[in-house]
Scaffold this motif. Structure first.
Motif, PDB file in Angstrom:
ATOM      1  N   ALA A  78       0.818  -1.211   0.000  1.00  0.00           N
ATOM      2  CA  ALA A  78       0.000   0.000   0.000  1.00  0.00           C
ATOM      3  C   ALA A  78       0.852   1.262   0.000  1.00  0.00           C
ATOM      4  O   ALA A  78       0.325   2.371  -0.022  1.00  0.00           O
ATOM      5  N   THR A  83       2.695   2.634   2.388  1.00  0.00           N
ATOM      6  CA  THR A  83       2.453   3.452   3.566  1.00  0.00           C
ATOM      7  C   THR A  83       3.275   2.896   4.728  1.00  0.00           C
ATOM      8  O   THR A  83       3.954   1.875   4.585  1.00  0.00           O
ATOM      9  N   HIS A 125      -6.814  -7.252  11.299  1.00  0.00           N
ATOM     10  CA  HIS A 125      -7.874  -6.422  10.708  1.00  0.00           C
ATOM     11  C   HIS A 125      -7.278  -5.370   9.776  1.00  0.00           C
ATOM     12  O   HIS A 125      -7.794  -5.138   8.677  1.00  0.00           O
ATOM     13  N   ALA A 126      -6.210  -4.727  10.217  1.00  0.00           N
ATOM     14  CA  ALA A 126      -5.565  -3.697   9.396  1.00  0.00           C
ATOM     15  C   ALA A 126      -4.979  -4.306   8.123  1.00  0.00           C
ATOM     16  O   ALA A 126      -5.063  -3.710   7.045  1.00  0.00           O
ATOM     17  N   THR A 127      -4.404  -5.496   8.239  1.00  0.00           N
ATOM     18  CA  THR A 127      -3.855  -6.184   7.066  1.00  0.00           C
ATOM     19  C   THR A 127      -4.966  -6.488   6.062  1.00  0.00           C
ATOM     20  O   THR A 127      -4.818  -6.229   4.866  1.00  0.00           O
ATOM     21  N   ALA A 163      -7.816  -4.978   5.732  1.00  0.00           N
ATOM     22  CA  ALA A 163      -8.321  -3.731   5.160  1.00  0.00           C
ATOM     23  C   ALA A 163      -7.384  -3.202   4.069  1.00  0.00           C
ATOM     24  O   ALA A 163      -7.839  -2.627   3.082  1.00  0.00           O
ATOM     25  N   LEU A 164      -6.092  -3.397   4.241  1.00  0.00           N
ATOM     26  CA  LEU A 164      -5.133  -2.943   3.229  1.00  0.00           C
ATOM     27  C   LEU A 164      -5.153  -3.836   1.990  1.00  0.00           C
ATOM     28  O   LEU A 164      -5.049  -3.349   0.867  1.00  0.00           O
ATOM     29  N   ASP A 203      -7.647  -5.927   1.019  1.00  0.00           N
ATOM     30  CA  ASP A 203      -8.971  -6.017   0.403  1.00  0.00           C
ATOM     31  C   ASP A 203      -9.825  -4.858   0.920  1.00  0.00           C
ATOM     32  O   ASP A 203     -10.727  -5.064   1.737  1.00  0.00           O
ATOM     33  N   PRO A 204      -9.542  -3.630   0.454  1.00  0.00           N
ATOM     34  CA  PRO A 204     -10.269  -2.473   0.981  1.00  0.00           C
ATOM     35  C   PRO A 204     -11.757  -2.540   0.636  1.00  0.00           C
ATOM     36  O   PRO A 204     -12.138  -3.128  -0.376  1.00  0.00           O
ATOM     37  N   PRO A 205     -12.590  -1.950   1.491  1.00  0.00           N
ATOM     38  CA  PRO A 205     -14.032  -1.956   1.215  1.00  0.00           C
ATOM     39  C   PRO A 205     -14.343  -1.151  -0.041  1.00  0.00           C
ATOM     40  O   PRO A 205     -13.627  -0.212  -0.385  1.00  0.00           O
TER      41      PRO A 205
END
Length: 112
Positions: free
Chosen positions: A31, A33, A84-86, A88-89, A91-93
């Motif tokens: 990502a 970041t 959870h953060a992984t 989200a990075l 497979d972002p919504p």
């Protein structure tokens, strides 16, 4: 228990924490970041410590298995947060349409 080597220092931590840390570092690199993560670990002197890792695309982390019989430091909540953060990075919504029902700005189809 696994050895995590970061900045030429090795720390022992639970398998789940070590694996989540390296997967989170990978997701952050993809990502483009950065993030910091603080985990409880055991240092080379056998002391329980809190180690803060700066994770970025250029972060070299080595995770190795070990047969240490030491008690695993607890990192359950941090591991859940990293997973959870992984996710989200990786497979972002999907983007959702904005709800403008409470928007005070006039719409183009309204008279001023």
């Amino acid at each position: 228990m696994k050895h995590v080597t970061y900045a030429e220092k090795a720390h022992l931590m639970g398998d789940d924490a070590a694996d989540a840390l390296v997967e989170y570092a990978r997701a952050l690199a993809l990502a483009d970041t950065t993030e910091t993560v603080t985990l409880r670990a055991i240092d080379l002197h056998g002391n329980e410590v809190e180690a803060t890792f700066l994770l970025s695309a250029s972060t070299p982390i080595l995770v190795e298995s070990t047969n240490s019989g030491l008690e695993v430091p607890g990192n359950e909540e941090i591991v859940v947060n990293m997973r959870h953060a992984t996710a989200a990075l990786l497979d972002p919504p999907a983007v959702q349409p904005e709800d403008r029902s409470g928007d005070p700005r006039p719409r183009f189809d309204e008279e001023l």
